[in-house]
Scaffold this active site. Structure first.
Site, PDB file in Angstrom:
ATOM      1  CG  HIS A  86     -42.172  64.640 -26.532  1.00 24.35           C
ATOM      2  ND1 HIS A  86     -43.103  64.531 -27.538  1.00 24.35           N
ATOM      3  CD2 HIS A  86     -42.865  65.024 -25.421  1.00 24.35           C
ATOM      4  CE1 HIS A  86     -44.307  64.839 -27.064  1.00 24.35           C
ATOM      5  NE2 HIS A  86     -44.179  65.141 -25.784  1.00 24.35           N
ATOM      6  NE  ARG A  92     -48.099  69.571 -17.805  1.00 23.72           N
ATOM      7  CZ  ARG A  92     -47.744  69.219 -19.041  1.00 23.72           C
ATOM      8  NH1 ARG A  92     -48.622  68.616 -19.827  1.00 23.72           N
ATOM      9  NH2 ARG A  92     -46.525  69.451 -19.485  1.00 23.72           N
ATOM     10  CB  SER A 102     -52.930  67.531 -28.674  1.00 21.09           C
ATOM     11  OG  SER A 102     -51.771  66.744 -28.769  1.00 21.09           O
ATOM     12  CB  VAL A 143     -43.597  77.434 -23.616  1.00 25.22           C
ATOM     13  CG1 VAL A 143     -43.678  76.657 -22.307  1.00 25.22           C
ATOM     14  CG2 VAL A 143     -43.259  78.895 -23.353  1.00 25.22           C
ATOM     15  CB  ALA A 144     -40.528  72.477 -24.171  1.00 26.84           C
ATOM     16  CE1 TYR A 147     -48.258  62.967 -23.500  1.00 28.61           C
ATOM     17  CE2 TYR A 147     -48.339  64.186 -21.428  1.00 28.61           C
ATOM     18  CZ  TYR A 147     -48.981  63.638 -22.519  1.00 28.61           C
ATOM     19  OH  TYR A 147     -50.349  63.746 -22.637  1.00 28.61           O
ATOM     20  CG  ASP A 195     -43.055  68.914 -25.945  1.00 28.07           C
ATOM     21  OD1 ASP A 195     -42.114  69.373 -25.281  1.00 28.07           O
ATOM     22  OD2 ASP A 195     -44.231  68.904 -25.539  1.00 28.07           O
ATOM     23  CD  GLU A 238     -43.916  60.722 -26.355  1.00 27.14           C
ATOM     24  OE1 GLU A 238     -42.693  60.550 -26.536  1.00 27.14           O
ATOM     25  OE2 GLU A 238     -44.444  60.750 -25.211  1.00 27.14           O
ATOM     26  CB  ILE A 286     -48.146  73.329 -30.673  1.00 27.60           C
ATOM     27  CG1 ILE A 286     -49.041  74.555 -30.476  1.00 27.60           C
ATOM     28  CG2 ILE A 286     -48.641  72.188 -29.778  1.00 27.60           C
ATOM     29  CD1 ILE A 286     -50.484  74.319 -30.929  1.00 27.60           C
ATOM     30  CE  LYS A 332     -42.481  67.991 -21.042  1.00 24.69           C
ATOM     31  NZ  LYS A 332     -42.946  67.932 -22.447  1.00 24.69           N
TER      32      LYS A 332
END
Length: 369
Positions: free
Chosen positions: A96, A15, A134, A298-299, A94, A270, A118, A267, A75
């Site tokens: 987290h 991305r 999401s 997968v994160a 993001y 993260d 988030e 899911i 990320k």
């Protein structure tokens, strides 16, 4: 404001933080946008498209970081990017943080102003900047779960929807938020036998209607979850406590009692994952075994469909980005209590309650100076 968009370097993260449409909106509003060379390549967006939208193209990541007032990412920064963090930098991405002490410490040490997608809330509730990813992750979870169940992937060899005269796979979805709903919708559409759990009674009523009564909607309690997981072919963890670590709902003992070749897709990874044995994996090596079951953790799941994800993410983040760029981060946050919740770190201190609680660190409150 000068806004920089470096290329994402997390494992198999395709991305990019903004689409050419988003760039054009920023440029038309009087801002400058610097994009690292080939930042959009993985999403099918060329440098030429960004140039046509008014962006500048910079061949070196370091130059993008150094010259920008605000860095826009998908990320959280990884270790090799920590050296670019600095006190006068705004980071919008993001984060987290509750699941990463290392990244939290790097942001605090550098005194960077970090605003997390988030933890920003919407006027009508929900998490508007997390919602599009999401949706993607929820739909992907069922898709990758169905593939992992196939025998060549080590799974039970079960077709999610079954066939005439053969029962469908049993799918358990933990969490009825945006990701859980989308996972359940795809599973129901594939004609699986679906149970979805949540603790909010009002949300359960909504789920019954949204799923057109085609799934078994249940109140989450330990006993029912344990029984459902034992019978499941596929378990999808979609639990979210905004900004906090996810609770562990599936224990190692529960996994030991599952069917051989069953699959668990987390899911929530993260935010630390909602299965006891969850640990982050990558698109390059997405799965591992626990007892006789397969874990997929997968994160950055939406990174597997970067074109869809990039445009969806831009649609969500652009209004907030325009506001921050126009009046500055502090005024933008002080004038919007929902956006203010996005502030995670500033000047070496934590401003997000959930992150502070995760690490036992003090939390500051944003006030006008």
């Amino acid at each position: 404001m000068l806004i920089g968009v470096p290329k994402e370097i997390k494992n198999n993260e395709y991305r990019v933080a903004i689409s050419p449409i988003g760039v054009k909106e920023l440029v038309n509003s009087g801002h400058k946008v610097v994009i690292e060379t080939n930042a959009g390549f993985g999403s099918g967006i060329s440098d030429e498209e960004y140039l046509e939208s008014g962006a500048l193209i910079e061949p070196f990541a370091e130059n993008v970081w150094v010259q920008s007032e605000l860095i826009l990412k998908v990320k959280e920064p990884i270790e090799s990017e920590y050296r670019f963090l600095r006190p006068d930098l705004i980071l919008f991405t993001y984060l987290h943080l509750a699941a990463s002490r290392a990244c939290t410490d790097a942001l605090l040490k550098s005194r960077t102003t970090a605003i997390a997608y988030e933890t920003i809330t919407g006027e009508k509730g929900g998490l508007p900047l997390l919602a599009p990813m999401s949706e993607v992750a929820g739909r992907l979870a069922t898709q990758v779960g169905a593939e992992t169940l196939m025998a060549p992937r080590g799974g039970r060899g079960v077709l999610l929807g079954g066939v005439t005269g053969v029962q469908p796979a049993k799918v358990v979805v933990l969490g009825g938020g945006v990701a859980g709903l989308n996972a359940a919708q795809i599973a129901v559409g594939m004609q699986a036998d679906v149970i979805i759990f949540d603790k909010n009674l009002n949300r359960l009523r909504d789920l019954e209607q949204l799923l057109d009564a085609r799934a078994d909607v249940r109140f989450a309690n330990d006993k029912d979850i344990e029984e459902a997981v034992a019978e499941a072919d596929l378990v999808i963890g979609a639990v979210l406590v905004p900004g906090s670590k996810a609770p562990k709902l599936v224990t190692n003992n529960m996994v030991a009692g599952m069917k051989s070749g069953s699959v668990l897709v987390d899911i929530s990874i993260d935010q630390g994952g909602c299965f006891e044995d969850s640990r982050p994996t990558t698109h390059a090596e997405p799965t591992y075994r626990v007892h006789n079951s397969i874990f997929y953790c997968v994160a950055n799941m939406p990174g597997a469909v970067p074109n869809t994800s990039t445009y969806a993410l831009t649609n969500a983040t652009l209004p907030y980005l325009l506001r921050i760029a126009k009046v500055g981060w502090e005024e933008a946050l002080l004038s919007d209590s929902h956006l203010a919740l996005g502030l995670n770190t500033h000047n070496g201190e934590i401003y997000c309650k959930a992150v502070g609680e995760a690490f036992g660190l003090p939390v500051r409150e944003l006030v006008r100076r």
